[in-house]
Design a protein around this motif. Structure first.
Motif, PDB file in Angstrom:
ATOM      1  N   ALA A   1       0.872  -1.187   0.000  1.00  0.00           N
ATOM      2  CA  ALA A   1       0.000   0.000   0.000  1.00  0.00           C
ATOM      3  C   ALA A   1       0.905   1.232   0.000  1.00  0.00           C
ATOM      4  O   ALA A   1       0.754   2.131   0.812  1.00  0.00           O
ATOM      5  CB  ALA A   1      -0.889  -0.023   1.232  1.00  0.00           C
ATOM      6  N   ARG A   2       1.823   1.234  -0.948  1.00  0.00           N
ATOM      7  CA  ARG A   2       2.898   2.226  -0.931  1.00  0.00           C
ATOM      8  C   ARG A   2       2.375   3.661  -1.027  1.00  0.00           C
ATOM      9  O   ARG A   2       1.537   3.965  -1.871  1.00  0.00           O
ATOM     10  CB  ARG A   2       3.862   1.939  -2.095  1.00  0.00           C
ATOM     11  CG  ARG A   2       4.997   2.908  -2.115  1.00  0.00           C
ATOM     12  CD  ARG A   2       6.248   2.345  -2.737  1.00  0.00           C
ATOM     13  NE  ARG A   2       7.264   3.367  -2.621  1.00  0.00           N
ATOM     14  CZ  ARG A   2       7.959   3.839  -3.632  1.00  0.00           C
ATOM     15  NH1 ARG A   2       7.788   3.353  -4.841  1.00  0.00           N
ATOM     16  NH2 ARG A   2       8.835   4.791  -3.436  1.00  0.00           N
ATOM     17  N   HIS A   3       2.870   4.512  -0.146  1.00  0.00           N
ATOM     18  CA  HIS A   3       2.566   5.945  -0.188  1.00  0.00           C
ATOM     19  C   HIS A   3       3.800   6.648  -0.733  1.00  0.00           C
ATOM     20  O   HIS A   3       4.748   6.888  -0.003  1.00  0.00           O
ATOM     21  CB  HIS A   3       2.272   6.477   1.218  1.00  0.00           C
ATOM     22  CG  HIS A   3       0.953   6.041   1.761  1.00  0.00           C
ATOM     23  ND1 HIS A   3       0.502   4.749   1.687  1.00  0.00           N
ATOM     24  CD2 HIS A   3      -0.036   6.730   2.389  1.00  0.00           C
ATOM     25  CE1 HIS A   3      -0.700   4.671   2.243  1.00  0.00           C
ATOM     26  NE2 HIS A   3      -1.045   5.846   2.680  1.00  0.00           N
ATOM     27  N   ASP A   4       3.775   6.913  -2.023  1.00  0.00           N
ATOM     28  CA  ASP A   4       4.868   7.663  -2.624  1.00  0.00           C
ATOM     29  C   ASP A   4       4.359   9.090  -2.812  1.00  0.00           C
ATOM     30  O   ASP A   4       3.561   9.356  -3.716  1.00  0.00           O
ATOM     31  CB  ASP A   4       5.258   7.021  -3.970  1.00  0.00           C
ATOM     32  CG  ASP A   4       6.396   7.773  -4.640  1.00  0.00           C
ATOM     33  OD1 ASP A   4       6.646   8.943  -4.263  1.00  0.00           O
ATOM     34  OD2 ASP A   4       7.026   7.201  -5.538  1.00  0.00           O
ATOM     35  N   PHE A   5       4.829   9.983  -1.925  1.00  0.00           N
ATOM     36  CA  PHE A   5       4.260  11.331  -1.894  1.00  0.00           C
ATOM     37  C   PHE A   5       4.491  12.084  -3.201  1.00  0.00           C
ATOM     38  O   PHE A   5       3.761  13.025  -3.512  1.00  0.00           O
ATOM     39  CB  PHE A   5       4.828  12.116  -0.700  1.00  0.00           C
ATOM     40  CG  PHE A   5       4.412  11.531   0.619  1.00  0.00           C
ATOM     41  CD1 PHE A   5       3.128  11.703   1.099  1.00  0.00           C
ATOM     42  CD2 PHE A   5       5.294  10.764   1.369  1.00  0.00           C
ATOM     43  CE1 PHE A   5       2.728  11.140   2.301  1.00  0.00           C
ATOM     44  CE2 PHE A   5       4.912  10.202   2.574  1.00  0.00           C
ATOM     45  CZ  PHE A   5       3.621  10.381   3.042  1.00  0.00           C
ATOM     46  N   SER A   6       5.517  11.663  -3.973  1.00  0.00           N
ATOM     47  CA  SER A   6       5.759  12.384  -5.225  1.00  0.00           C
ATOM     48  C   SER A   6       4.857  11.855  -6.343  1.00  0.00           C
ATOM     49  O   SER A   6       4.755  12.462  -7.395  1.00  0.00           O
ATOM     50  CB  SER A   6       7.232  12.271  -5.626  1.00  0.00           C
ATOM     51  OG  SER A   6       7.555  10.911  -5.846  1.00  0.00           O
ATOM     52  N   GLN A   7       4.180  10.719  -6.126  1.00  0.00           N
ATOM     53  CA  GLN A   7       3.370  10.099  -7.190  1.00  0.00           C
ATOM     54  C   GLN A   7       1.870  10.020  -6.872  1.00  0.00           C
ATOM     55  O   GLN A   7       1.073   9.765  -7.753  1.00  0.00           O
ATOM     56  CB  GLN A   7       3.848   8.645  -7.426  1.00  0.00           C
ATOM     57  CG  GLN A   7       5.301   8.505  -7.820  1.00  0.00           C
ATOM     58  CD  GLN A   7       5.584   9.134  -9.172  1.00  0.00           C
ATOM     59  OE1 GLN A   7       4.739   9.123 -10.055  1.00  0.00           O
ATOM     60  NE2 GLN A   7       6.758   9.718  -9.319  1.00  0.00           N
ATOM     61  N   MET A   8       1.481  10.178  -5.601  1.00  0.00           N
ATOM     62  CA  MET A   8       0.067   9.987  -5.238  1.00  0.00           C
ATOM     63  C   MET A   8      -0.825  11.029  -5.934  1.00  0.00           C
ATOM     64  O   MET A   8      -0.370  12.143  -6.212  1.00  0.00           O
ATOM     65  CB  MET A   8      -0.106  10.116  -3.701  1.00  0.00           C
ATOM     66  CG  MET A   8       0.396   8.908  -2.935  1.00  0.00           C
ATOM     67  SD  MET A   8       0.707   9.266  -1.184  1.00  0.00           S
ATOM     68  CE  MET A   8      -0.939   9.297  -0.486  1.00  0.00           C
ATOM     69  N   SER A   9      -2.088  10.640  -6.193  1.00  0.00           N
ATOM     70  CA  SER A   9      -3.017  11.585  -6.830  1.00  0.00           C
ATOM     71  C   SER A   9      -3.336  12.704  -5.840  1.00  0.00           C
ATOM     72  O   SER A   9      -3.175  12.543  -4.632  1.00  0.00           O
ATOM     73  CB  SER A   9      -4.304  10.868  -7.227  1.00  0.00           C
ATOM     74  OG  SER A   9      -5.049  10.578  -6.063  1.00  0.00           O
ATOM     75  N   GLN A  10      -3.834  13.809  -6.392  1.00  0.00           N
ATOM     76  CA  GLN A  10      -4.166  14.949  -5.518  1.00  0.00           C
ATOM     77  C   GLN A  10      -5.256  14.557  -4.514  1.00  0.00           C
ATOM     78  O   GLN A  10      -5.211  14.982  -3.362  1.00  0.00           O
ATOM     79  CB  GLN A  10      -4.621  16.151  -6.353  1.00  0.00           C
ATOM     80  CG  GLN A  10      -3.483  16.828  -7.104  1.00  0.00           C
ATOM     81  CD  GLN A  10      -2.420  17.422  -6.166  1.00  0.00           C
ATOM     82  OE1 GLN A  10      -2.735  18.222  -5.309  1.00  0.00           O
ATOM     83  NE2 GLN A  10      -1.174  17.012  -6.321  1.00  0.00           N
ATOM     84  N   ALA A  11      -6.210  13.707  -4.938  1.00  0.00           N
ATOM     85  CA  ALA A  11      -7.296  13.308  -4.019  1.00  0.00           C
ATOM     86  C   ALA A  11      -6.736  12.473  -2.871  1.00  0.00           C
ATOM     87  O   ALA A  11      -7.070  12.697  -1.697  1.00  0.00           O
ATOM     88  CB  ALA A  11      -8.358  12.527  -4.786  1.00  0.00           C
ATOM     89  N   GLU A  12      -5.859  11.504  -3.202  1.00  0.00           N
ATOM     90  CA  GLU A  12      -5.259  10.656  -2.153  1.00  0.00           C
ATOM     91  C   GLU A  12      -4.410  11.496  -1.199  1.00  0.00           C
ATOM     92  O   GLU A  12      -4.478  11.346   0.019  1.00  0.00           O
ATOM     93  CB  GLU A  12      -4.330   9.604  -2.788  1.00  0.00           C
ATOM     94  CG  GLU A  12      -5.021   8.448  -3.455  1.00  0.00           C
ATOM     95  CD  GLU A  12      -4.014   7.602  -4.244  1.00  0.00           C
ATOM     96  OE1 GLU A  12      -4.173   6.390  -4.216  1.00  0.00           O
ATOM     97  OE2 GLU A  12      -3.090   8.150  -4.874  1.00  0.00           O
ATOM     98  N   LEU A  13      -3.610  12.381  -1.799  1.00  0.00           N
ATOM     99  CA  LEU A  13      -2.736  13.222  -0.979  1.00  0.00           C
ATOM    100  C   LEU A  13      -3.540  14.101  -0.047  1.00  0.00           C
ATOM    101  O   LEU A  13      -3.231  14.211   1.134  1.00  0.00           O
ATOM    102  CB  LEU A  13      -1.908  14.141  -1.889  1.00  0.00           C
ATOM    103  CG  LEU A  13      -0.578  13.619  -2.379  1.00  0.00           C
ATOM    104  CD1 LEU A  13       0.042  14.620  -3.326  1.00  0.00           C
ATOM    105  CD2 LEU A  13       0.358  13.342  -1.205  1.00  0.00           C
TER     106      LEU A  13
END
Ligand SMILES: C[S@@+](CC[C@H](N)C(=O)[O-])C[C@H]1O[C@@H](n2cnc3c(N)ncnc32)[C@H](O)[C@@H]1O
Length: 333
Positions: free
Chosen positions: A125-137
């Motif tokens: 369930a990787r949280h890659d802050f540089s790749q996550m969608s704006q909604a997820e972020l």
């Protein structure tokens, strides 16, 4: 090997099996805003259901579960918040933390993948802050806001943050910490340094706070280079724990490079004792981290101390907080 005992019961196992539900009941209560609907009143299940626009038959089991979870009280069929729920889970109260449900729901569902993350060696369930969608972020970062506000109050109480003129909230997410500190310290200016795609969410949150004159947002990749500007204090909250040891050391070194001589550095995060067995909340949360971060985890006190020394910080002290968090504080020589 443990000796085989006659008549042994699976008490520890059963306790863990059943302990999941109170936490999930609390999460649902936060998501539905049950505590805010009750406020200072005592309502029947039907009255609470009408306020929340849900079916009473579905709400009632949750209300009783919240009573046994210690968050509601019931008398004569009327449900009321406990003192703790009234203080922390009613929207609009100064110490409200109920908005953190979006972060908990994300992190707890991530933790359901633990076996597979270990099996594959890949965080499922990787949280890659540089790749996550704006909604997820936006959902995740805003969910951390309440905790960041609580840290701001604690920092000010313990270290008197009113001493500083310009503070950097490095990897500041929503900017919740910078915003809360700006409210507590009327003469403080704060900058939030964030990755470009997160900075979009940060700017929205700063604009919503109405503190845009004293809080600004700078785009920076802390692992790659020092953030722009010069500061007399820098705070990194829950940042080094999302990075690998080499990245964490680089991020701290770069954050400290933006400090003026004599400036102070505060790192706040889940921190383990060197035994790796305490504090319990930090040990537990590492099970979640292995699902969401490539190499991030709650690092040990010695690991933090090593990075502080490498970054040129001295007088380094650890202040343990609740929830497995600690503050490491040092001064730039
Ligand atoms: C768990 S969040 C914590 C956010 C905030 N400090 C808080 O306590 O609410 C980790 C933050 O670190 C930021 N971050 C991770 N790597 C970064 C990097 N290389 N440069 C700048 N920020 C970074 C992420 O974008 C994210 O907002």
């Amino acid at each position: 090997m443990a000796e085989r005992e006659q008549g042994l019961k699976p008490d520890t196992i059963n306790t863990h099996i059943n302990n999941v539900y109170p936490a999930l009941a609390m999460l649902a209560g936060m998501q539905l805003e049950v505590f805010s609907a009750l406020g200072d009143e005592a309502l029947t299940a039907a009255e609470a259901a009408a306020r929340l626009d849900v079916q009473p038959a579905k709400l009632q089991p949750l209300l009783y579960a919240l009573v046994t979870a210690g968050l509601l009280a019931v008398a004569d069929g009327r449900f009321a918040n406990t003192a703790e729920a009234a203080e922390f889970l009613v929207k609009g109260r100064p110490r409200y933390i109920g908005g953190a449900h979006s972060a908990y729901s994300d992190l707890w569902s991530s933790t359901m993948h633990t076996a597979q993350s270990i099996r594959t060696g890949v965080p499922q369930a990787r949280h890659d802050f540089s790749q996550m969608s704006q909604a997820e972020l936006s959902a995740f970062i805003r969910g951390l806001d309440a905790g960041a506000g609580a840290t701001a109050r604690r920092l000010d109480k313990t270290f008197d943050m009113k001493r500083f003129r310009h503070l950097l909230d490095a990897g500041g997410g929503s900017g919740g910490l910078a915003i809360a500190l700006a409210k507590l310290c009327p003469d403080l200016r704060a900058s939030v340094a964030e990755l470009p795609n997160v900075a979009t969410v940060t700017r929205e949150c700063v604009a919503e706070s109405g503190l845009g004159e004293r809080v600004d947002v700078v785009e920076a990749d802390l692992v790659a280079a020092p953030p722009p500007g010069a500061y007399d204090a820098v705070v990194l909250r829950s940042v080094l724990q999302v990075l690998s040891p080499a990245q964490a050391a680089a991020a701290l070194r770069h954050a400290v490079a933006a400090l003026a001589p004599g400036g102070e550095c505060f790192v706040v995060g889940r921190m383990l004792d060197d035994s790796r067995l305490a504090p319990l909340d930090a040990v537990a949360v590492n099970v979640m981290f292995l699902n969401v971060y490539e190499a991030g985890q709650a690092w040990t006190e010695s690991e933090y101390r090593g990075w502080f020394e490498q970054a040129g910080l001295s007088g380094n002290t650890r202040t343990p907080l609740a929830g497995g968090y600690s503050i490491m504080h040092g001064v730039k020589g």
